[in-house]
Write an enzyme that holds these catalytic residues in place. Structure first.
Site, PDB file in Angstrom:
ATOM      1  N   SER A   1      15.560  22.085 -14.695  1.00 41.90           N
ATOM      2  CA  SER A   1      14.386  22.920 -14.934  1.00 41.90           C
ATOM      3  C   SER A   1      14.845  24.267 -15.454  1.00 41.90           C
ATOM      4  CB  SER A   1      13.609  23.090 -13.631  1.00 41.90           C
ATOM      5  OG  SER A   1      12.806  24.258 -13.699  1.00 41.90           O
ATOM      6  N   GLU A   9      10.384   8.935 -16.352  1.00 39.40           N
ATOM      7  CA  GLU A   9       9.007   9.380 -16.607  1.00 39.40           C
ATOM      8  C   GLU A   9       8.561   9.005 -18.019  1.00 39.40           C
ATOM      9  OE1 GLU A   9       8.309  13.528 -14.667  1.00 39.40           O
ATOM     10  OE2 GLU A   9      10.440  13.324 -15.092  1.00 39.40           O
ATOM     11  N   LYS A  52      16.390  21.948  -9.490  1.00 41.09           N
ATOM     12  CA  LYS A  52      15.678  20.749  -9.955  1.00 41.09           C
ATOM     13  C   LYS A  52      16.582  19.802 -10.739  1.00 41.09           C
ATOM     14  CE  LYS A  52      11.754  19.665  -9.954  1.00 41.09           C
ATOM     15  NZ  LYS A  52      10.588  20.238 -10.600  1.00 41.09           N
ATOM     16  N   HIS A  62       0.833  -1.226   0.000  1.00 38.70           N
ATOM     17  CA  HIS A  62       0.000   0.000   0.000  1.00 38.70           C
ATOM     18  C   HIS A  62       0.861   1.268   0.000  1.00 38.70           C
ATOM     19  CE1 HIS A  62      -3.372  -2.657   1.344  1.00 38.70           C
ATOM     20  NE2 HIS A  62      -2.397  -3.235   2.038  1.00 38.70           N
TER      21      HIS A  62
END
Ligand code: ARG
Length: 481
Positions: free
Chosen positions: A294, A307, A300, A173
């Protein structure tokens, strides 16, 4: 081409054009939009290697069987070589007017060698031709995938060995459940990708039958030798039923199913890398080679490759869906709908040719932050089950009762805001007086993990044994395929 009204079917468009290879019975012109909806050359030119291989095999067989003259066969083969050279040099002219790769090759052959070119299509149809080409193409894609998966598996096994002792939280979970080792976690993916590789091999074995010689749908009256063409193209045997041979596309569906399941596995690992590389986790750092920055936030470091592996999975699942839906209502045998079978397969192959090597690169390049993983390995009272198990083993408590006592100890730790291992023995004894010094050992994460020696369990010694098993298994599987 005497006996066949090209492809022997009613798929040809109304209207017509005597310059087209099938144009004998047509007198009207072809609507512009018809030409555009009908043509597949933009994508099926990718089959040219397979189309030429199929034509060579067919030509040699026609000569060997005395169906065409050796001199014509010789001219045809020379012409096919020339066409191959032209395509490879970028000197071959592709045009929607010639519909597909099969017509392009035949029309060019006629330009190069004259009337003998017209003999190549004896005892053949585009229906068995395209089915043959496509099977050969998918087979090559499966072989390429087999190699890429072998590389990914090797990278994962190597990492698993290096991280056999690395403690990390195991989740259910996405809540801390019990501590595990990173090596064990990575070997879970080795199991998945190895099954994917086996699925790909199963698919290859099933697809490896030759449709060539099924002709339009019913076979042919010429004395062809289907075993010879099958063998020349590396097929295990000719497909047994001519109707099935030209209309089956389950090999492509199976390839896309293999690709989809594999992509789901890649996506789950990618998702974990995204989570693990986030600042609150900081379990891993993706290398510069697989990250981007970024444009506005200088701090970043984005795990874009992971992804994209996750994101591209949607395409592959969509490809499987597209082909399933396209096929579901088709009566036997060939229908032009089936021309739509290629793009989904090409897209899935092109996606896997990116995602599998990208995942391999990320696994090989990432930096593991062992301290961060270990720090969270015991979080959320992850050794509570060990405590309950100890009470069952040492005090003879029924597991349910031990579970209850442990629950009270967990509540106390929560109340004090500490982990289980930080509670003093005296406090534990107030809840269960029979607890003693020895229990403190099982509360430590490393001891918990080391104790899970059951078959398939996470103990570092198990991980090392599994790494050794996988190494020899992968070495043995290298030659297969
Ligand atoms: N371009 C066609 C395809 O990919 C080739 C087969 C055409 N056969 C026919 N009977 N029109 O399906």
């Amino acid at each position: 081409m005497t006996e066949d009204a090209r492809d022997g079917d009613a798929q040809s468009p109304p209207g017509g054009n005597t310059e087209r290879l099938w144009g004998g019975r047509f007198s009207g012109g072809f609507a512009d939009i018809m030409e555009r909806i009908n043509a597949s050359i933009d994508f099926d030119k990718r089959l040219y290697v397979q189309d030429l291989a199929g034509s060579r095999a067919h030509c040699n067989m026609l000569v060997a069987q005395g169906i065409i003259e050796a001199a014509d066969g010789h001219e045809i083969l020379k012409g096919l070589d020339r066409i191959e050279a032209e395509i490879e040099a970028g000197a071959f002219e592709f045009t929607p007017a010639r519909e597909d790769i099969h017509m392009h090759v035949e029309a060019r052959l006629a330009e190069l060698i004259g009337p003998a070119a017209g003999r190549l299509h004896t005892a053949r149809s585009r229906n068995d031709q395209v089915a043959t080409d496509f099977r050969l193409w998918v087979r090559a894609a499966l072989d390429e995938l087999d190699g890429d998966l072998a590389d990914l598996l090797a990278a994962l096994v190597e990492r698993a060995e290096a991280e056999a002792d690395t403690l990390m939280p195991g989740f259910t979970h996405l809540q801390s459940a019990q501590p595990v080792t990173l090596g064990h976690h990575l070997l879970a993916y080795v199991e998945m990708f190895a099954r994917d590789r086996n699925r790909a091999r199963d698919c290859r074995a099933r697809l490896n039958e030759s449709p060539l010689g099924a002709a339009a749908l019913a076979g042919t009256s010429f004395p062809i030798d289907r075993r010879a063409t099958a063998a020349a193209l590396g097929f295990a045997r000719p497909a047994a039923n001519s109707l099935d041979a030209v209309s089956a596309r389950d090999f492509a569906l199976e390839y896309l199913a293999v690709a989809s399941i594999l992509s789901v596995h890649l996506s789950r690992l990618a998702e974990e890398l995204v989570i693990w590389s986030s600042a609150p986790f900081s379990f891993v750092a993706m290398s510069d080679a697989f990250s981007t920055g970024s444009s506005i936030m200088p701090q970043k470091r984005n795990p874009d490759a992971a992804e994209l592996v996750r994101g591209k999975t949607g395409r592959v699942i969509g490809d499987l869906n597209a082909l399933l839906v396209m096929m579901k209502g088709l009566p036997l045998t060939y229908s032009k709908d089936m021309q739509e079978d290629k793009e989904p397969v090409f897209e899935a192959r092109d996606t896997l040719a990116l995602t599998v090597p990208a995942m391999r690169g990320m696994v090989g390049d990432m930096t593991v932050n062992r301290a961060a993983m270990a720090a969270l390995a015991g979080a959320g009272h992850a050794t509570a089950t060990d405590l309950a198990d100890w009470m069952v083993r040492t005090l003879g408590l029924p597991f349910r009762e031990a579970h209850h006592v442990t629950g009270r100890i967990v509540a106390l730790a929560d109340q004090r805001g500490v982990e289980l291992a930080a509670l003093p023995l005296a406090a534990l004894r107030e809840i269960e007086p029979r607890l003693n010094e020895a229990v403190l050992g099982v509360l430590r994460v490393a001891d918990s993990v080391a104790s899970r020696t059951s078959e398939g369990g996470t103990a570092p010694d198990n991980v090392r044994a599994e790494v050794a098993r996988w190494r020899s298994r992968l070495a043995g599987e290298g030659e297969a395929g």
